[in-house]
Write a protein that holds these residues in place. Structure first.
Motif, mmCIF file in Angstrom:
data_model
loop_
_atom_site.group_PDB
_atom_site.id
_atom_site.type_symbol
_atom_site.label_atom_id
_atom_site.label_comp_id
_atom_site.label_asym_id
_atom_site.label_seq_id
_atom_site.Cartn_x
_atom_site.Cartn_y
_atom_site.Cartn_z
ATOM 1 N N PRO A 168 0.915 -1.024 -0.156
ATOM 2 C CA PRO A 168 -0.015 0.047 0.133
ATOM 3 C C PRO A 168 0.793 1.242 0.065
ATOM 4 O O PRO A 168 0.500 2.254 -0.564
ATOM 5 C CB PRO A 168 -0.784 -0.058 1.355
ATOM 6 C CG PRO A 168 -0.849 -1.658 1.658
ATOM 7 C CD PRO A 168 0.549 -2.147 1.012
ATOM 8 N N THR A 187 -3.546 -7.178 1.700
ATOM 9 C CA THR A 187 -3.137 -5.769 1.079
ATOM 10 C C THR A 187 -1.941 -5.881 0.311
ATOM 11 O O THR A 187 -1.480 -4.866 -0.327
ATOM 12 C CB THR A 187 -3.034 -4.770 2.401
ATOM 13 O OG1 THR A 187 -1.967 -5.066 2.994
ATOM 14 C CG2 THR A 187 -4.270 -4.858 3.148
ATOM 15 N N LYS A 208 -3.229 -11.403 -3.324
ATOM 16 C CA LYS A 208 -2.851 -10.718 -2.030
ATOM 17 C C LYS A 208 -2.444 -11.749 -0.952
ATOM 18 O O LYS A 208 -3.097 -12.666 -0.666
ATOM 19 C CB LYS A 208 -3.756 -9.903 -1.464
ATOM 20 C CG LYS A 208 -4.408 -8.661 -2.473
ATOM 21 C CD LYS A 208 -3.480 -7.716 -2.726
ATOM 22 C CE LYS A 208 -4.057 -6.746 -3.428
ATOM 23 N NZ LYS A 208 -3.098 -5.490 -4.060
#
Length: 210
Positions: A168, A187, A208
């Motif tokens: 992220p 994530t 993910k």
């Protein structure tokens, strides 16, 4: 004594001629480009080779040392550590030191879902250092799990090796990552071609890391 003068003169002339021939036969080009002879050239060390005393890298090579990264693993917190590189064929080194406290196991799972499990007796520690990165889709990325206790996990790769994780918050030098301590589950993606082992991904997103 006079009769020796002619033969002696002949011997002197013959000796001089042989010396001239011997010198003339020396290959004067043999030193060109050889290392350690004081001549200018690329000596392979990435340093200043042009003799201009500027200490600049005239080869254009990157002399930076290897990159390394580490993560701590706490099994009580349900953590996993992933380590690897971002290209299919890229040599790297994995190091793990684990101490489960009670009798436990250390498991390394490869990207093709194959696993290697090490049993650790109670009260003892375990460590390994393993060369990785020779088999695309297998050891370019691995997951480390510990049944109990904690572990130190690290990876080392050459200068210029690529980070395998898509996070992220973008980082370019993460070769080991702890989930969920460092990043939340579901994530973090990877730059390597799919698929990922089913044990590595959650129900939320098959691409993910869980």
């Amino acid at each position: 004594m006079v009769k020796w003068k002619v033969p002696l003169a002949v011997l002197v002339v013959v000796g001089l001629a042989a010396a001239v021939v011997a010198v003339a036969g020396v290959p004067r080009f043999a030193l060109v480009g050889s290392s350690g002879n004081g001549l200018q050239g690329d000596d392979g060390d990435g340093g200043d080779d042009d003799g201009d005393d500027d200490d600049e890298d005239d080869d254009g090579d990157d002399d930076n040392g290897p990159q390394s990264d580490h993560a701590l693993l706490d099994s009580a917190a349900g953590e996993h550590v992933y380590c690897g590189v971002g290209t299919n064929v890229e040599p790297w080194t994995l190091h793990v030191s684990a101490s489960p406290g009670v009798a436990g196991t250390l498991t390394i799972q490869f990207r093709d879902a194959s696993t290697v499990t090490f049993a650790i007796p109670a009260g003892q520690s375990f460590s390994l250092t393993q060369s990785m990165g020779g088999v695309p889709g297998v050891d370019d990325l691995v997951r480390i799990d510990l049944s109990s206790g904690g572990a130190w996990v690290s990876a080392e790769a050459r200068a210029g090796a690529l980070d395998p994780f898509v996070e992220p918050v973008t980082e370019t030098d993460n070769f080991c990552i702890n989930i969920p301590a460092e990043q939340s589950a579901d994530t973090v993606g990877v730059t390597l071609a799919p698929p990922l082992p089913s044990a590595w991904v959650g129900a939320g997103n098959p691409n993910k890391l869980d």
